[in-house]
Write a protein that holds these residues in place. Structure first.
Motif, PDB file in Angstrom:
ATOM      1  N   ASP A  27     -28.912 -27.621  22.530  1.00  0.00           N
ATOM      2  CA  ASP A  27     -28.891 -28.624  21.459  1.00  0.00           C
ATOM      3  C   ASP A  27     -29.863 -28.266  20.339  1.00  0.00           C
ATOM      4  OD1 ASP A  27     -26.942 -30.123  22.712  1.00  0.00           O
ATOM      5  OD2 ASP A  27     -28.360 -31.556  23.591  1.00  0.00           O
ATOM      6  N   GLU A  28     -31.040 -27.802  20.718  1.00  0.00           N
ATOM      7  CA  GLU A  28     -32.031 -27.398  19.705  1.00  0.00           C
ATOM      8  C   GLU A  28     -31.501 -26.238  18.867  1.00  0.00           C
ATOM      9  OE1 GLU A  28     -36.474 -28.167  21.419  1.00  0.00           O
ATOM     10  OE2 GLU A  28     -35.312 -26.587  22.405  1.00  0.00           O
ATOM     11  N   LYS A  29     -30.882 -25.281  19.536  1.00  0.00           N
ATOM     12  CA  LYS A  29     -30.344 -24.117  18.831  1.00  0.00           C
ATOM     13  C   LYS A  29     -29.237 -24.520  17.861  1.00  0.00           C
ATOM     14  CE  LYS A  29     -31.252 -20.900  22.603  1.00  0.00           C
ATOM     15  NZ  LYS A  29     -30.632 -20.085  23.649  1.00  0.00           N
ATOM     16  N   GLU A  30     -28.307 -25.353  18.338  1.00  0.00           N
ATOM     17  CA  GLU A  30     -27.198 -25.787  17.486  1.00  0.00           C
ATOM     18  C   GLU A  30     -27.702 -26.579  16.287  1.00  0.00           C
ATOM     19  OE1 GLU A  30     -24.179 -27.788  19.743  1.00  0.00           O
ATOM     20  OE2 GLU A  30     -23.968 -26.100  21.131  1.00  0.00           O
ATOM     21  N   SER A  31     -28.671 -27.444  16.528  1.00  0.00           N
ATOM     22  CA  SER A  31     -29.246 -28.241  15.445  1.00  0.00           C
ATOM     23  C   SER A  31     -29.951 -27.346  14.431  1.00  0.00           C
ATOM     24  CB  SER A  31     -30.228 -29.261  16.017  1.00  0.00           C
ATOM     25  OG  SER A  31     -30.838 -29.986  14.989  1.00  0.00           O
ATOM     26  N   ALA A  32     -30.729 -26.401  14.920  1.00  0.00           N
ATOM     27  CA  ALA A  32     -31.457 -25.492  14.034  1.00  0.00           C
ATOM     28  C   ALA A  32     -30.494 -24.646  13.208  1.00  0.00           C
ATOM     29  CB  ALA A  32     -32.390 -24.600  14.843  1.00  0.00           C
ATOM     30  N   LEU A  33     -29.399 -24.197  13.822  1.00  0.00           N
ATOM     31  CA  LEU A  33     -28.394 -23.423  13.083  1.00  0.00           C
ATOM     32  C   LEU A  33     -27.774 -24.258  11.973  1.00  0.00           C
ATOM     33  CD1 LEU A  33     -26.379 -21.379  15.732  1.00  0.00           C
ATOM     34  CD2 LEU A  33     -27.673 -20.481  13.794  1.00  0.00           C
ATOM     35  N   GLN A  34     -27.436 -25.507  12.277  1.00  0.00           N
ATOM     36  CA  GLN A  34     -26.805 -26.366  11.281  1.00  0.00           C
ATOM     37  C   GLN A  34     -27.754 -26.661  10.120  1.00  0.00           C
ATOM     38  OE1 GLN A  34     -23.511 -27.119  11.457  1.00  0.00           O
ATOM     39  NE2 GLN A  34     -23.890 -27.675   9.338  1.00  0.00           N
ATOM     40  N   VAL A  35     -29.000 -26.938  10.435  1.00  0.00           N
ATOM     41  CA  VAL A  35     -29.995 -27.206   9.394  1.00  0.00           C
ATOM     42  C   VAL A  35     -30.186 -25.961   8.520  1.00  0.00           C
ATOM     43  CG1 VAL A  35     -32.448 -27.681   8.990  1.00  0.00           C
ATOM     44  CG2 VAL A  35     -31.168 -29.027  10.663  1.00  0.00           C
ATOM     45  N   ALA A  36     -30.265 -24.803   9.147  1.00  0.00           N
ATOM     46  CA  ALA A  36     -30.448 -23.558   8.390  1.00  0.00           C
ATOM     47  C   ALA A  36     -29.248 -23.279   7.494  1.00  0.00           C
ATOM     48  CB  ALA A  36     -30.685 -22.392   9.349  1.00  0.00           C
ATOM     49  N   LYS A  37     -28.034 -23.498   8.010  1.00  0.00           N
ATOM     50  CA  LYS A  37     -26.834 -23.291   7.195  1.00  0.00           C
ATOM     51  C   LYS A  37     -26.827 -24.217   5.987  1.00  0.00           C
ATOM     52  CE  LYS A  37     -23.693 -21.860  10.878  1.00  0.00           C
ATOM     53  NZ  LYS A  37     -22.457 -22.226  11.582  1.00  0.00           N
ATOM     54  N   ASN A  38     -27.172 -25.473   6.204  1.00  0.00           N
ATOM     55  CA  ASN A  38     -27.214 -26.431   5.097  1.00  0.00           C
ATOM     56  C   ASN A  38     -28.260 -26.035   4.061  1.00  0.00           C
ATOM     57  OD1 ASN A  38     -25.185 -27.981   6.239  1.00  0.00           O
ATOM     58  ND2 ASN A  38     -26.598 -29.426   7.180  1.00  0.00           N
ATOM     59  N   ALA A  39     -29.405 -25.583   4.543  1.00  0.00           N
ATOM     60  CA  ALA A  39     -30.469 -25.165   3.637  1.00  0.00           C
ATOM     61  C   ALA A  39     -30.033 -23.954   2.810  1.00  0.00           C
ATOM     62  CB  ALA A  39     -31.738 -24.848   4.428  1.00  0.00           C
ATOM     63  N   LEU A  40     -29.348 -23.007   3.450  1.00  0.00           N
ATOM     64  CA  LEU A  40     -28.845 -21.838   2.708  1.00  0.00           C
ATOM     65  C   LEU A  40     -27.862 -22.261   1.625  1.00  0.00           C
ATOM     66  CD1 LEU A  40     -28.190 -19.151   5.469  1.00  0.00           C
ATOM     67  CD2 LEU A  40     -29.974 -19.143   3.732  1.00  0.00           C
ATOM     68  N   SER A  41     -26.976 -23.152   1.985  1.00  0.00           N
ATOM     69  CA  SER A  41     -25.984 -23.632   1.033  1.00  0.00           C
ATOM     70  C   SER A  41     -26.643 -24.329  -0.156  1.00  0.00           C
ATOM     71  CB  SER A  41     -25.023 -24.586   1.740  1.00  0.00           C
ATOM     72  OG  SER A  41     -24.059 -25.077   0.840  1.00  0.00           O
ATOM     73  N   SER A  42     -27.617 -25.166   0.117  1.00  0.00           N
ATOM     74  CA  SER A  42     -28.317 -25.882  -0.954  1.00  0.00           C
ATOM     75  C   SER A  42     -29.088 -24.925  -1.855  1.00  0.00           C
ATOM     76  CB  SER A  42     -29.296 -26.900  -0.356  1.00  0.00           C
ATOM     77  OG  SER A  42     -28.604 -27.902   0.328  1.00  0.00           O
ATOM     78  N   ALA A  43     -29.686 -23.922  -1.261  1.00  0.00           N
ATOM     79  CA  ALA A  43     -30.521 -23.002  -2.027  1.00  0.00           C
ATOM     80  C   ALA A  43     -29.709 -22.052  -2.894  1.00  0.00           C
ATOM     81  CB  ALA A  43     -31.408 -22.196  -1.083  1.00  0.00           C
ATOM     82  N   TYR A  44     -28.521 -21.698  -2.456  1.00  0.00           N
ATOM     83  CA  TYR A  44     -27.761 -20.638  -3.112  1.00  0.00           C
ATOM     84  C   TYR A  44     -27.484 -20.927  -4.583  1.00  0.00           C
ATOM     85  CZ  TYR A  44     -24.637 -16.688  -3.528  1.00  0.00           C
ATOM     86  OH  TYR A  44     -24.071 -15.503  -3.919  1.00  0.00           O
ATOM     87  N   ALA A  45     -27.004 -22.119  -4.895  1.00  0.00           N
ATOM     88  CA  ALA A  45     -26.617 -22.434  -6.275  1.00  0.00           C
ATOM     89  C   ALA A  45     -27.796 -22.443  -7.239  1.00  0.00           C
ATOM     90  CB  ALA A  45     -25.906 -23.779  -6.318  1.00  0.00           C
ATOM     91  N   ASN A  46     -28.981 -22.675  -6.725  1.00  0.00           N
ATOM     92  CA  ASN A  46     -30.161 -22.790  -7.584  1.00  0.00           C
ATOM     93  C   ASN A  46     -31.080 -21.578  -7.494  1.00  0.00           C
ATOM     94  OD1 ASN A  46     -29.578 -25.505  -8.479  1.00  0.00           O
ATOM     95  ND2 ASN A  46     -30.020 -26.113  -6.385  1.00  0.00           N
ATOM     96  N   SER A  47     -30.528 -20.447  -7.104  1.00  0.00           N
ATOM     97  CA  SER A  47     -31.343 -19.253  -6.885  1.00  0.00           C
ATOM     98  C   SER A  47     -31.022 -18.163  -7.892  1.00  0.00           C
ATOM     99  CB  SER A  47     -31.100 -18.711  -5.470  1.00  0.00           C
ATOM    100  OG  SER A  47     -31.494 -19.653  -4.517  1.00  0.00           O
ATOM    101  N   THR A  48     -31.994 -17.282  -8.062  1.00  0.00           N
ATOM    102  CA  THR A  48     -31.780 -16.104  -8.896  1.00  0.00           C
ATOM    103  C   THR A  48     -30.882 -15.123  -8.147  1.00  0.00           C
ATOM    104  OG1 THR A  48     -33.663 -14.904  -7.962  1.00  0.00           O
ATOM    105  CG2 THR A  48     -34.108 -16.343  -9.856  1.00  0.00           C
ATOM    106  N   PHE A  49     -30.415 -14.114  -8.841  1.00  0.00           N
ATOM    107  CA  PHE A  49     -29.575 -13.102  -8.206  1.00  0.00           C
ATOM    108  C   PHE A  49     -30.299 -12.443  -7.032  1.00  0.00           C
ATOM    109  CE2 PHE A  49     -28.025  -8.725  -7.807  1.00  0.00           C
ATOM    110  CZ  PHE A  49     -26.695  -8.982  -7.529  1.00  0.00           C
ATOM    111  N   ALA A  50     -31.576 -12.126  -7.228  1.00  0.00           N
ATOM    112  CA  ALA A  50     -32.351 -11.476  -6.157  1.00  0.00           C
ATOM    113  C   ALA A  50     -32.490 -12.411  -4.951  1.00  0.00           C
ATOM    114  CB  ALA A  50     -33.728 -11.076  -6.673  1.00  0.00           C
ATOM    115  N   GLU A  51     -32.724 -13.692  -5.210  1.00  0.00           N
ATOM    116  CA  GLU A  51     -32.826 -14.645  -4.111  1.00  0.00           C
ATOM    117  C   GLU A  51     -31.481 -14.789  -3.394  1.00  0.00           C
ATOM    118  OE1 GLU A  51     -36.341 -17.619  -5.723  1.00  0.00           O
ATOM    119  OE2 GLU A  51     -34.278 -17.944  -6.375  1.00  0.00           O
TER     120      GLU A  51
END
Length: 66
Positions: A27-51
């Motif tokens: 459960d911890e692993k699945e939760s951590a994966l989901q949180v990380a995926k969401n964070a990646l998605s949120s960060a992508y649109a507001n990031s520089t090309f290098a990021e």
């Protein structure tokens, strides 16, 4: 200061990877994966090309963990 969303995404990916390496519960692993995926998605649109390149590498880490 840097891109806060990018930094959070990096931290969440590192946390998920650590859980998989140290043997967290399923459960911890699945939760951590989901949180990380969401964070990646949120960060992508507001990031520089290098990021964005680094975020793609973080996504590869998550893909390997699944």
């Amino acid at each position: 200061m840097g891109n806060r969303l990018f930094q959070e995404a990096r931290d969440f990916v590192e946390h998920a990877e650590e859980l998989f390496l140290t043997g967290g519960s399923t459960d911890e692993k699945e939760s951590a994966l989901q949180v990380a995926k969401n964070a990646l998605s949120s960060a992508y649109a507001n990031s520089t090309f290098a990021e964005q390149e680094q975020l793609r590498e973080f996504q590869k880490v998550l893909d390997r963990l699944q």
